[in-house]
Structures are given as C-alpha cells and as structure tokens.
Design an enzyme around this catalytic site. Structure first.
Site, PDB file in Angstrom:
ATOM      1  N   ASP A  12      -7.292   1.690   8.108  1.00 41.58           N
ATOM      2  CA  ASP A  12      -7.188   1.878   6.661  1.00 41.58           C
ATOM      3  C   ASP A  12      -6.477   0.712   6.001  1.00 41.58           C
ATOM      4  OD1 ASP A  12      -8.581   4.153   6.446  1.00 41.58           O
ATOM      5  OD2 ASP A  12      -6.844   5.506   6.365  1.00 41.58           O
ATOM      6  N   ASP A  33      -3.331  -0.613  10.654  1.00 40.52           N
ATOM      7  CA  ASP A  33      -4.421   0.214  11.195  1.00 40.52           C
ATOM      8  C   ASP A  33      -5.701  -0.040  10.400  1.00 40.52           C
ATOM      9  OD1 ASP A  33      -4.021   1.411   8.781  1.00 40.52           O
ATOM     10  OD2 ASP A  33      -3.256   3.305   9.580  1.00 40.52           O
ATOM     11  N   ASP A  74      -0.703  -1.219   6.220  1.00 38.97           N
ATOM     12  CA  ASP A  74      -0.483  -0.743   7.584  1.00 38.97           C
ATOM     13  C   ASP A  74      -1.347  -1.505   8.576  1.00 38.97           C
ATOM     14  OD1 ASP A  74       1.403   1.069   6.852  1.00 38.97           O
ATOM     15  OD2 ASP A  74      -0.017   2.741   6.646  1.00 38.97           O
ATOM     16  N   GLU A  87       0.833  -1.197   0.000  1.00 39.29           N
ATOM     17  CA  GLU A  87       0.000   0.000   0.000  1.00 39.29           C
ATOM     18  C   GLU A  87       0.874   1.257   0.000  1.00 39.29           C
ATOM     19  OE1 GLU A  87      -1.887   0.326   3.762  1.00 39.29           O
ATOM     20  OE2 GLU A  87      -2.541   2.379   3.407  1.00 39.29           O
TER      21      GLU A  87
END
Ligand code: 0RA
Length: 645
Positions: free
Chosen positions: A514, A512, A510, A433
C-alpha cells in the site's frame, strides 16, 4: 462429405486442419470477439481481400449482400482467387481458404496485404462458418469450392477445383453463414456494416461498393445502398464537418516516399475541438500512432513558423501548442504501408517509425506549397490557434489564481505543519501517509527546517482524472500550494522551480504494498504536473527501517532491508530479539526521528529519472490499473536510481 482422397488432400493439409481448429478454439484471438462485433468482422475480413485486389489495380466493384438465410455474400470483379495448382499439391484457392495466414500472400510484390485488425483473412472466416462457398471466375471458367466448419466438402479433381461453367468475366464471390455455435448471436448489424463500407469508399475513391440487406421476408423492405466517393478523403472531411461552420476549405496533401503512400485532408471549422483520424491500409487506427504523430508534429512546427513570419507571434511569445494549432481542425491521414506494425492492446495504434518520417515529409512539403499560395487559409488557421492560445492562457490564469488564493487557507487549516526557516536550500517537506504517522512526524521533526504534510489514504490517480478533478483534489492542492512553484499541464507551463520552498520533498509511506502504491501515485502526480522536481533531484523517498534488532548484549540496531538483516545474522553471534515494523504508525516519535527523520542517521533515496523517454514509459506503466507493474516500478526504478544520502 469432406474430401478424403489422400492424393488430393495430403499430409501437409492435415496440419492445415489443425490450424483452423486453433481458430475455432480461440476465435477471439483472430476476430477480436464472438459478439456482434466479431460477427461483423467476418464480413470485413472478406471485403478487405477484395479491397486489396482493388489496391492492386484489378477491381473497382464490390457487392455485399446479407441473405435471409443468415448468409453474407461478398463478390468482386477482381482477377479471381488463383485456382491453379499450388506447390502444396492442391488448388491455390484451397490453400488460401484452409491455411492460416495464407490469405492473399501468394505474391507479395504485386499484391498488397491488408493491414486488418488481425490480418488473417478468408481462412479464419471459413473456420468460423457453418458453410462457405467460394466461386471464382477466371481463365474463361467458373470454379466452385465448398466448406463446412472450415472443412472442404468438394472433391478435387487431380487436386484442382471442378469447373462448373464458362465465362469471360473474372472475379471472386464468397458466401458464408457464421457458425452459431461460435457466435453469441448471428444477426449481422447492418448499421455498422454500412458505415464501415462507406468509410472504405471514402478511402478508395475509385471503388464502388454496393450493399444490400435482403433479410426481410417482405422484399419491398430490402435495403440497398451504393457507396461511391470519387472525392475521396476530401469528401470524407466534408462529410465529417457537415453542418458545421467552415473556416477553411478542405485542403488535401498527397505524396509518396520510401514505398509509403500518404494522403491527407483537413479543414477548420468554427468549433472548439479537433478530430484527427488515422488509417493505415484502409484500416482505422483508433489509437492513432506514428502517422498521426508525424502529421501533428510537422503541422505544429510549420504553423508556428508562419505565425512568426506574419507577426502573429512576437519574439517574446512562446509557440502555439499543438492543440492550439489544431483548434477547430478535422483531418484524415491515410497511409499505405507495405509492412504495417501495430502496438497497444487492441492493435489499433500504428507503430512503424518510418510512417512518422514519411508523413511529416509529405505533409511538410505539401503544407508549405499550399500555405505559400493560400495566404487567406493560412491566416484563418493561425486565427484559430490565436483564439485557442488566448482561451488557454485565460484558463491557466484562473487556475493559478484559484491556487494562490487558497494558499494560506491550506497552511492554516492544520494539515501542513510548516517549518520555521524560509531558506529553501535548508528546508524539507515530508509527505506522510496517514494522520497517525503524520501526528508522530509532527512531534518528532526538527521544526526549524522540517515541514510535515499528512495526506489521507490513497491520492487521486492523476493519469485517470481530468485536470479539473486533479485540481479539485484537496491533497493535491495542498501539495501544490505547499511546494509553492505551481504546476504544468500538457503544453501549458506555469511551473517555476525557482519558487520551490523546500530543497527536499520526501515521500514517507509504509514499506509495504500500500505504501508503495501511494508513493507511485505521488510520483505520477509529480511526473505529470511538476516533472522538474524530479529532473532537478528534489524528490526522495524515505526509507523507514524494516526491523530493529535487540541483542541481549550490546546496542540495538535498525535494519533497513533484508540484506541488512542477513548481514546482521552473520556478524552477531549472541541471541537477539527482532522487532519487525509493519508501518510508520508503529514507531513512536523518538524512533521515527532516529530512523527516518534525523538527517544524520536516516536513509533517503533520490528519485531519478534518466530522461524524458523513460519518464514517459514509466508514466504509461503507472497508468494501467494493474497493481503489480506499479509495485515493480517503485521497487525497481525508484530503488536502483535512488542513492543513499
Ligand atoms: C492472390 C493473387 C491474385 C489474386 C488474388 C489473390 C485475389 C484474392 C481475392 C480474395 C477476394 N477477391 C480476390 N481477388 C483476387 C492474382 C492472381 C493472378 O495473377 O491472376
């Protein structure tokens, strides 16, 4: 005046009023909405009661009249709502009109309940009406009851309705005026009502429905229509295919099993589309359901069997797909079920598994009988499937060409940093990403066997996009091209896992929300277009560390989750500083190599889907626009099923 005689209107009935109060508090829950759709729905609730009386075999005429005072009057020539004493101590009619869910359920063995959207009947309409008058003709008498906002205004005599006249006729007439404090507007929409009544007439060939709109001041402008469709479903399919070039006649199938009645009509027209409508107990199921699935499945099987017998399909050919077989089909599947269940948000999808079983039995037997005697029709049907298969194959070919042509342009456009090795069993590809993390990963990787494909931001949600959109998406094309094994879509399958260029496809995003979202979107893409990647265990998610613990004395340590941190706190006494990684971008190439890329030290999770059923469920889950459940999927499923490698 509301009746206040405590003998007539006892304790149990006070509870009753509370029931109707609930309807007034949350009308949408009972009739769908307080817009014009909900308003019209009031009429259908009342009409459905009369249709039920028809289904029970006692009524063949229903009249619906829109009055200039904003009222609607529905009358039928059925047995009449029972007026005798109910066990609650009042007239049965009173109970039916004031107790929630009581409508029609006096005698479930002789009286079929409606499978309506909410199945709540007259008491709900009563609760949402400024006024309501119910007139019952039966047992030689005419009886009348009246309500305002769901509350009775007629005084009962020893618990029974006053008799206002004599008659030899029987039937029920209900007049109501919707409550304008509940509805956004109170003008019924006649076009929709007519269409629904017409549909009801097709589904009940023995019924005549008379409609009259008397709302215009000028009497000469009143509209009246009579809906009577003795040809039933056959007539309906005729109507649905009006003006189209017929390829076959309308075929009808009918049967009963396990207490479920099934009626089907279908025909083929010279158009490249299909329309299959499902009804249960006269209610349209916009989302289809088990009856439709049963029909489609058996139809596909049978046509394929015949196609092989007749040589349209040779031994080497794969079967026609379901949509090939239904190319040009218009069909109506109508069942009567004693206990219909619905699923889905709008409750318009039939859920009873036995419906699927019975429909496929009835349709299967009927179709074989029919096709054995009507070879020409069968050949026409197979002809439609052949045509569809041909077009489908041509499209698939174009698509593959499109993808292969672009193969190298993607490799050379700088996005994919491929690896040196051409031995798939040794190669890995990281889908990374973001360009910055992608850049670090390109520097950090082992070029010999690790390829890096950076993707930008959130990729397209393939559940919500058409196939053209999906294939036009740069990131998706880059992935398909990089993997090298094509893709499968729907029934078409151009996917060849033996061509896969990497043993491991590693999603690196990541740690997280997102990142989880992006991983979910990628998994959705794989489920739908390359499911074998997951079934055969090629898809992984990278697990970058969450923390780095740096003790005053001793070695630094990467911690991959909060449990690891807890453990670290327990087992290290000295002071240490803790670095928290928010994203892959925070790591320099060396750290990225140590923690996430190096096969000796990294942690990967294998994405595993136990079986197709689960995959389907998950895909459904991922389809929603809700972010929360998606996240849950990533954290729960991709986690529990993911092994450390
Ligand atoms: C329950 C039992 C019986 C008839 C009905 C309900 C009934 C309800 C409605 C609502 C509108 N029209 C209706 N027509 C009939 C049968 C009672 C008997 O045995 O006579």
């Amino acid at each position: 005046m509301p009746n206040s005689n405590s003998q007539d209107y006892g304790a149990s009935s006070i509870h009753v009023l509370e029931g109707l109060e609930a309807v007034r508090k949350r009308p949408g829950m009972y009739i769908g909405s307080t817009g014009v759709k909900g308003l019209n729905h009031l009429i259908y609730e009342i009409v459905d009661n009369s249709v039920d009386e028809h289904l029970a075999g006692f009524c063949d005429r229903i009249r619906v009249i829109l009055g200039s005072d904003g009222s609607c009057t529905v009358s039928d020539n059925g047995r009449g709502i029972p007026v005798e004493m109910h066990e609650k101590g009042v007239s049965a009619e009173r109970v039916a009109l004031t107790v929630l869910h009581a409508g029609g359920k006096f005698d479930s063995s002789s009286y079929k309940t409606s499978g309506g959207l909410h199945g709540v009947g007259s008491s709900v309409v009563n609760a949402l009406s400024r006024s309501m008058t119910v007139t019952v003709k039966r047992d030689g008498g005419i009886f009348r009851d009246t309500y305002e906002y769901g509350k009775p205004t007629t005084e009962l005599i020893d618990g029974l309705l006053p008799q206002i006249g004599k008659t030899r006729e029987h039937g029920t007439e209900t007049t109501f005026i919707p409550d304008d404090t509940i509805f956004d507007q109170t003008r019924f929409r006649e076009e929709e009502i007519k269409s629904r009544l017409h549909e009801t007439a097709y589904l009940n060939p023995g019924l005549t429905i008379y409609f009259e709109d008397r709302r215009n001041e000028d009497e000469s402008l009143w509209e009246s229509r009579e809906f009577h469709e003795p040809d039933g479903l056959k007539g309906y399919v005729n109507e649905l295919t009006k003006g189209m070039e017929a390829v076959t006649e309308v075929v009808t199938l009918k049967g009963e099993s396990d207490g479920i009645e099934v009626e089907i009509a279908f025909r083929y027209v010279d158009e490249f589309h299909e329309e299959v409508l499902g009804f249960c107990n006269n209610i349209f199921n916009a989302e289809g359901g088990t009856h439709i699935t049963g029909f489609k499945t058996v139809f596909t099987t049978i046509v394929n069997n015949y196609a092989r017998q007749l040589g349209s399909l040779k031994e080497k050919d794969s079967n026609y797909t379901g949509s090939d077989v239904r190319n040009g089909m218009t069909a109506v599947v109508s069942i009567k079920h004693p206990d219909p269940r619905f699923e889905g948000q709008t409750k318009t999808k039939l859920d009873n598994p036995d419906a699927s079983k019975v429909v496929s039995k009835v349709a299967g037997e009927g179709l074989e009988l029919y096709f054995d005697r009507n070879l020409e029709t069968l050949k026409s049907v197979i002809g439609c499937a052949e045509k569809s298969a041909k077009i489908r194959k041509a499209e698939e070919k174009t698509r593959t060409n499109l993808l292969t042509k672009q193969k190298y342009s993607f490799d050379s456009n700088g996005k994919l940093a491929n690896c040196g090795s051409r031995d798939p069993s040794k190669c890995e590809i990281f889908i990374v990403e973001g360009d910055s993390a992608g850049g670090s990963a390109k520097t950090a990787r082992n070029r010999e066997f690790q390829a890096i494909l950076p993707i930008r931001g959130k990729i397209l949600n393939v559940e919500k996009a058409s196939i053209d959109k999906v294939l036009a998406n740069q990131e998706i094309r880059a992935m398909i091209n990089a993997f090298g094994c094509g893709f499968s879509e729907g029934y078409g399958n151009d996917f060849d896992i033996t061509k896969l260029r990497y043993d491991k496809i590693i999603i690196m995003s990541d740690a997280d929300v997102d990142g989880a979202h992006i991983a979910t979107l990628l998994l959705t893409l794989f489920y739908r277009f390359m499911p074998d990647l997951i079934y055969e265990g090629h898809v992984y998610t990278a697990m970058p560390p969450l923390y780095k613990a740096m003790p005053k004395k001793g070695k630094e340590e990467y911690l991959y989750d909060d449990k690891a941190l807890e453990r670290y706190r327990k087992t290290h006494d000295g002071p240490f500083t803790l670095q928290r990684y928010k994203g892959l971008g925070e790591m320099d190439p060396e750290q990225l190599w140590e923690t996430t890329l190096d096969p000796e030290r990294r942690r990967l999770r294998l994405v595993e889907i136990e079986d197709a059923r689960l995959a389907g469920e998950v895909t459904g889950l991922l389809m929603g626009s809700d972010v929360a459940p998606r996240r849950e999927f990533i954290h729960e499923h991709a986690e529990e099923a993911l092994l450390d490698v």
